[in-house]
Design a protein around this motif. Structure first.
Motif, PDB file in Angstrom:
ATOM      1  N   HIS A 176     -15.576 -42.039  -2.751  1.00  0.00           N
ATOM      2  CA  HIS A 176     -15.902 -41.915  -1.868  1.00  0.00           C
ATOM      3  C   HIS A 176     -17.888 -40.536  -3.205  1.00  0.00           C
ATOM      4  N   HIS A 177     -16.223 -39.623  -4.295  1.00  0.00           N
ATOM      5  CA  HIS A 177     -17.398 -38.672  -5.213  1.00  0.00           C
ATOM      6  C   HIS A 177     -17.636 -39.042  -5.491  1.00  0.00           C
ATOM      7  N   ARG A 178     -17.087 -40.513  -6.096  1.00  0.00           N
ATOM      8  CA  ARG A 178     -18.075 -41.247  -7.408  1.00  0.00           C
ATOM      9  C   ARG A 178     -19.323 -41.336  -7.087  1.00  0.00           C
ATOM     10  N   MET A 197     -25.398 -44.665   6.661  1.00  0.00           N
ATOM     11  CA  MET A 197     -24.074 -43.844   7.500  1.00  0.00           C
ATOM     12  C   MET A 197     -23.258 -43.818   6.049  1.00  0.00           C
ATOM     13  N   VAL A 198     -22.744 -42.271   5.881  1.00  0.00           N
ATOM     14  CA  VAL A 198     -22.101 -42.642   4.796  1.00  0.00           C
ATOM     15  C   VAL A 198     -20.529 -41.553   4.901  1.00  0.00           C
ATOM     16  N   HIS A 199     -19.850 -41.265   4.746  1.00  0.00           N
ATOM     17  CA  HIS A 199     -18.424 -40.759   5.213  1.00  0.00           C
ATOM     18  C   HIS A 199     -18.240 -40.001   4.883  1.00  0.00           C
ATOM     19  N   PRO A 200     -18.106 -38.252   4.949  1.00  0.00           N
ATOM     20  CA  PRO A 200     -17.877 -37.251   4.703  1.00  0.00           C
ATOM     21  C   PRO A 200     -17.259 -37.219   3.962  1.00  0.00           C
ATOM     22  N   GLU A 201     -16.319 -37.966   3.419  1.00  0.00           N
ATOM     23  CA  GLU A 201     -15.802 -37.766   2.005  1.00  0.00           C
ATOM     24  C   GLU A 201     -17.103 -37.677   0.588  1.00  0.00           C
ATOM     25  N   CYS A 202     -17.935 -38.004   1.001  1.00  0.00           N
ATOM     26  CA  CYS A 202     -19.311 -38.555  -0.023  1.00  0.00           C
ATOM     27  C   CYS A 202     -20.114 -36.735  -0.448  1.00  0.00           C
ATOM     28  N   GLN A 203     -19.752 -36.701  -1.622  1.00  0.00           N
ATOM     29  CA  GLN A 203     -20.568 -34.978  -1.876  1.00  0.00           C
ATOM     30  C   GLN A 203     -21.671 -34.574  -1.568  1.00  0.00           C
TER      31      GLN A 203
END
Ligand code: 13P
Length: 304
Positions: A176-178, A197-203
């Motif tokens: 997710h971070h990349r 919609m995105v996962h909260p593990e994203c930046q």
């Protein structure tokens, strides 16, 4: 369906009966695993099912910390992880010794850990969370200050949802971070008028550009209940299969082709059958660690 797959599925159903086994699969598992599982779900749903199941054997199709959580909650069951190499780099970014050091530095803070942690780390923490309940647990738990580990992005997201003080840990999910804000901008440009919609593990900058930040269970609910028909999905590829299967008349696009967790892809049908055949690899947690880690997980169930 290929002949070999049919053979494996038949053998699996025999073994499940013989062993009194249930198959749990995380939403990121490959298609054939999602299709053969008794339950497919997010981290929270699967740990709840593991704690409640009547089956004697739990085959956990996911990654190591998930199977460990099942063993912590259901110690009398045999828990199998079909590929013992299926780890979680995020969970490996926190070690018990470092948690103890952080606690010394911030003696007034409670320690909240993401479920993506090892049992030994959970044993050092006060309360566990998943992305489905983090906001609620932090707001309900009786403390004003938290060390939050190991995901800095989920921690920042929660910090924006509470008045409580959140001390971040420097960890992240590689998958997710990349994803960058530029990736999100390109996806928006390629797919105008599409719900993102995105996962909260994203930046945080990616989360800011999205219409919603949700865990995998939340994304499934959103896709089902929303009037929207087109979705950009900022999480691991495996979820797309379930989204499409449950919503055949809606369209789902992965935010970035990079969003593949190699560890989640280690498990396949052949390994599931073999694990039940050999009753191995089994997950074990030393009892002293298990008891402390269970308190941490029980508090999550209590405060969510
Ligand atoms: P969910 O709890 O949203 O299923 O997420 C689990 C996970 O490991 C995300 O990378």
């Amino acid at each position: 369906m290929e002949e070999n797959t049919i053979k494996l599925l038949n053998r699996l159903s025999e073994l499940k009966n013989e062993r009194n086994a249930v198959i749990l699969a995380h939403n990121y598992q490959i298609d054939e695993i999602q299709d053969c599982a008794d339950y497919v779900g997010d981290s929270f749903e699967l740990s709840k099912i593991a704690s409640e199941t009547e089956a004697q054997v739990i085959v956990f199709c996911g990654v190591h910390f998930m199977a460990e959580s099942a063993k912590i909650l259901a110690p009398e069951k045999t828990v199998l992880l079909p590929d013992i190499m299926a780890g979680c780099p995020l969970a490996d970014m926190a070690a018990p010794q470092k948690v103890r050091e952080m606690k010394k530095k911030h003696p007034r803070a409670a320690v909240a850990c993401y479920i993506n942690t090892t049992a030994a780390v959970k044993a050092e923490c006060d309360v566990c969370v998943t992305s489905a309940n983090a906001e609620k647990v932090i707001n309900n738990y009786p403390a004003d200050e938290f060390i939050f580990l190991p995901d800095q992005n989920l921690g920042s997201y929660i910090a924006g949802k509470t008045h409580k003080k959140i001390i971040l840990w420097e960890g992240y999910c590689i998958t997710h971070h990349r994803v960058t804000a530029e990736d999100a901008r390109k996806a928006r440009e390629a797919l105008p008028n599409t719900f993102m919609m995105v996962h909260p593990e994203c930046q945080p900058e990616v989360v800011e550009m999205a219409d919603a930040a949700l865990g995998t269970g939340g994304m499934l609910r959103c896709a089902r209940e929303s009037q929207e028909t087109r979705f950009i999905v900022g999480t691991e590829l495996g979820l797309i299969y379930r989204l499409k299967k449950e919503n055949p008349n809606k369209d789902f696009y992965l935010l970035s082709t990079n969003m593949i967790c190699p560890n989640m892809k280690f498990t396949n049908l052949q390994k599931v059958v073999r694990s039940l055949e050999e009753m191995s690899p089994q997950i074990e947690v030393p009892e002293d660690i298990r008891i402390k880690a269970k308190t941490c997980l029980d508090r999550m169930l209590q405060y969510s």
